[in-house]
Scaffold this motif. Structure first.
Motif, short mmCIF file in Angstrom:
data_model
loop_
_atom_site.label_atom_id
_atom_site.label_comp_id
_atom_site.label_asym_id
_atom_site.label_seq_id
_atom_site.Cartn_x
_atom_site.Cartn_y
_atom_site.Cartn_z
N TRP A 88 -25.48 20.21 13.38
CA TRP A 88 -26.44 20.90 12.51
C TRP A 88 -27.32 19.92 11.73
O TRP A 88 -28.36 20.31 11.21
N ASP A 89 -26.92 18.65 11.63
CA ASP A 89 -27.72 17.69 10.89
C ASP A 89 -28.95 17.22 11.65
O ASP A 89 -29.87 16.64 11.06
N ILE A 90 -28.99 17.46 12.95
CA ILE A 90 -30.10 16.97 13.78
C ILE A 90 -31.45 17.45 13.26
O ILE A 90 -32.38 16.67 13.04
N ALA A 91 -31.57 18.76 13.09
CA ALA A 91 -32.85 19.33 12.67
C ALA A 91 -33.25 18.84 11.29
O ALA A 91 -34.43 18.51 11.05
N ALA A 92 -32.28 18.77 10.37
CA ALA A 92 -32.58 18.34 9.01
C ALA A 92 -33.05 16.88 8.99
O ALA A 92 -33.99 16.53 8.28
N ILE A 93 -32.39 16.03 9.76
CA ILE A 93 -32.77 14.62 9.81
C ILE A 93 -34.17 14.46 10.39
O ILE A 93 -34.99 13.68 9.88
N LYS A 94 -34.44 15.19 11.43
CA LYS A 94 -35.76 15.11 12.05
C LYS A 94 -36.84 15.53 11.05
O LYS A 94 -37.90 14.88 10.93
N GLU A 95 -36.57 16.59 10.29
CA GLU A 95 -37.54 17.07 9.30
C GLU A 95 -37.68 16.09 8.14
O GLU A 95 -38.80 15.76 7.73
N GLN A 96 -36.56 15.61 7.61
CA GLN A 96 -36.61 14.71 6.47
C GLN A 96 -37.27 13.37 6.80
O GLN A 96 -37.91 12.76 5.95
N SER A 97 -37.13 12.95 8.04
CA SER A 97 -37.74 11.67 8.45
C SER A 97 -39.19 11.85 8.89
O SER A 97 -39.83 10.88 9.29
N LYS A 98 -39.66 13.11 8.83
CA LYS A 98 -41.01 13.45 9.28
C LYS A 98 -41.22 13.05 10.74
O LYS A 98 -42.28 12.56 11.13
N GLY A 99 -40.17 13.25 11.52
CA GLY A 99 -40.25 12.99 12.95
C GLY A 99 -40.01 11.56 13.37
O GLY A 99 -39.95 11.27 14.57
N ASP B 224 -25.58 13.92 1.64
CA ASP B 224 -26.18 12.69 1.12
C ASP B 224 -26.36 11.65 2.23
O ASP B 224 -27.40 10.98 2.32
N ILE B 225 -25.36 11.53 3.08
CA ILE B 225 -25.42 10.55 4.16
C ILE B 225 -26.52 10.90 5.15
O ILE B 225 -27.23 10.02 5.64
N ALA B 226 -26.68 12.18 5.44
CA ALA B 226 -27.73 12.61 6.36
C ALA B 226 -29.11 12.21 5.84
O ALA B 226 -29.99 11.82 6.61
N GLN B 227 -29.30 12.31 4.54
CA GLN B 227 -30.59 11.92 3.95
C GLN B 227 -30.83 10.42 4.12
O GLN B 227 -31.94 9.99 4.41
N ARG B 228 -29.77 9.63 3.95
CA ARG B 228 -29.91 8.19 4.15
C ARG B 228 -30.11 7.87 5.64
O ARG B 228 -30.83 6.94 5.98
N PHE B 229 -29.47 8.62 6.49
CA PHE B 229 -29.67 8.45 7.93
C PHE B 229 -31.13 8.69 8.29
O PHE B 229 -31.75 7.92 9.05
#
Length: 443
Positions: free
Chosen positions: A291-302, A273-278
């Motif tokens: 491991w959260d790096i790739a997901a954050i980059k994708e969720q933030s659309k770069g 949940d926190i990663a999504q808010r990040f």
């Protein structure tokens, strides 16, 4: 704890993906303790076959590693090693079936924090004497053997490790003139400045009260000299009311209750949940793995890419260095039903020895356990927060019932919410939680 795997680090960016890899299954077995044998080599085992279970998928890198390991094993012992790849989600069922039917592996890989559960069900061989007499395995620091040692007996060998650090918005730190925190006070001040400048809906240091909450709480507790529970006189004794635990717990809950650096409306969020808010620009810092790096980059659309993110070790209270963080990792062990325990032990010693142990970790995206290899990896700035933290990493109580207290009953998560919401004082919440924790661990 839930199973988690880490992608191999192949570039400087992917190198951030070092962190927790752990957690296997719970099963049972029979008993024959293998012993070390200087004669266990060459033709003595010629023509014999060993069954080895590896968890995960046979990638090109992993297959090459196992081919090299098995070739060396055959040269040393004359025996063949047959590898079976078991997907992580299928592991528990496979182990359960194997223990019930007696048709399991001779050697198996598994998550380190499940050793206690396996031992409780008589699944693993006691390899204490062999480990204590092996000069290479003894190079692995003693603090990394906490999961593998039950009642002063060793049941597995650490194979590769991981830990967590603080992921932060590097661009915000630069913009606001914030330096990487070196003490608890620095951390609190940085978090408050982020909230003041970025908005009240932003978590300066996100409070984790979800399924992996104790990954965030534990560094504060351990840094203050506290612990969750200790095994004394044949039973688990809770340590939640001791001064060290109370100090770390108080500081962590005060970040929300008094300092307001994380929203009271988000007390049940976990690291996902926190990663999504990040990714949405609503978090400045939180405890996690690479491991959260790739997901954050994708969720933030770069929009939040590698240039805007960084890691640092959560600091000790007094600035003396990194605070101890959770020690994750994978182990290798001799199955109690091994057809030839002596041969199986030879395989474990070779696989976890320095040459193949370091290769296993590096090629699998984990942290090597041998100090010189860990120091070499730490020369990469992207790896340093993890390697520095891992040197002082610690484990949760090695009880087969820890998962129930940590996940199912959420003992500490509930206590923290009660304090933050003003329902209980810290003393009352920890007294109640300590009683519940002891009941669960000793059942």
């Amino acid at each position: 704890m839930k199973i988690a795997k880490i992608a191999a680090a192949t570039t400087a960016t992917a190198a951030l993906a070092l962190g927790l890899a752990a957690c296997g299954s719970d099963d049972s077995g029979s008993t024959t303790a293998p012993t070390a044998s200087a004669a266990a080599s060459g033709p003595k085992f010629a023509g014999q076959t060993l069954t080895v279970w590896r968890l995960g998928a046979p990638t090109d890198v992993f297959t090459k590693y196992m081919d090299d390991l098995n070739a060396e094993f055959k040269e040393k012992t004359g025996a063949e090693a047959k590898v079976q790849w078991i997907p992580w989600p299928d592991a528990q069922k496979k182990w359960t079936t194997a223990l019930a039917g007696g048709e399991g592996p001779d050697v198996t890989e598994f998550g380190n924090d499940q050793v206690a559960a396996w031992v409780a069900q008589d699944a693993l061989a006691d390899i204490t004497d062999a480990v204590k007499n092996d000069s290479e395995l003894q190079q692995i620091p003693q603090n990394l053997w906490s999961y593998e040692t039950i009642d002063d007996k060793v049941y597995a060998v650490p194979w590769g490790g991981g830990t967590r650090a603080v992921l932060y918005r590097k661009d915000w730190f630069d913009k606001l003139g914030i330096e990487v925190p070196k003490t608890w006070d620095d951390l609190r001040a940085a978090a408050k400045k982020i909230v003041d400048e970025q908005g009240k809906d932003v978590d300066g240091f996100a409070f984790n009260g979800g399924s992996d909450a104790n990954m965030s709480l534990s560094p504060f507790v351990w840094s203050a000299g506290g612990d969750f529970a200790r095994f004394e006189g044949g039973k688990w004794v809770g340590q939640l009311t001791q001064p060290g635990f109370k100090e770390g717990f108080q500081f962590y809950t005060d970040l929300v209750a008094k300092d307001g650096v994380s929203g009271k409306g988000r007390l049940t969020q976990n690291s996902v949940d926190i990663a999504q808010r990040f990714a949405a620009g609503k978090v400045g810092m939180y405890v996690t793995g690479g491991w959260d790096i790739a997901a954050i980059k994708e969720q933030s659309k770069g929009k939040v890419d590698e240039s805007k993110m960084g890691f640092f070790s959560l600091p000790a209270k007094d600035g003396s260095g990194p605070a101890p963080a959770f020690q994750g990792g994978n182990d290798i062990a001799v199955w109690k039903d091994a057809k030839n325990p002596e041969l199986a032990l030879e395989y474990v010693k070779l696989a976890a020895g320095k040459e193949f142990g370091v290769r296993y970790a590096k090629e699998g995206g984990l942290l090597p356990l041998y100090p010189d290899a860990l120091a070499e990896m730490g020369s990469d700035p992207a790896q340093k927060p993890f390697t520095d933290t891992f040197k002082v990493a610690k484990g949760f109580p090695a009880s087969p019932n820890w998962a129930e207290a940590n996940d199912t009953k959420a003992v500490l998560q509930n206590a923290a919410r009660e304090v933050i919401e003003g329902k209980k004082s810290v003393d009352q919440a920890l007294t109640d939680a300590n009683t519940e924790l002891e009941t669960i661990l000793n059942q």
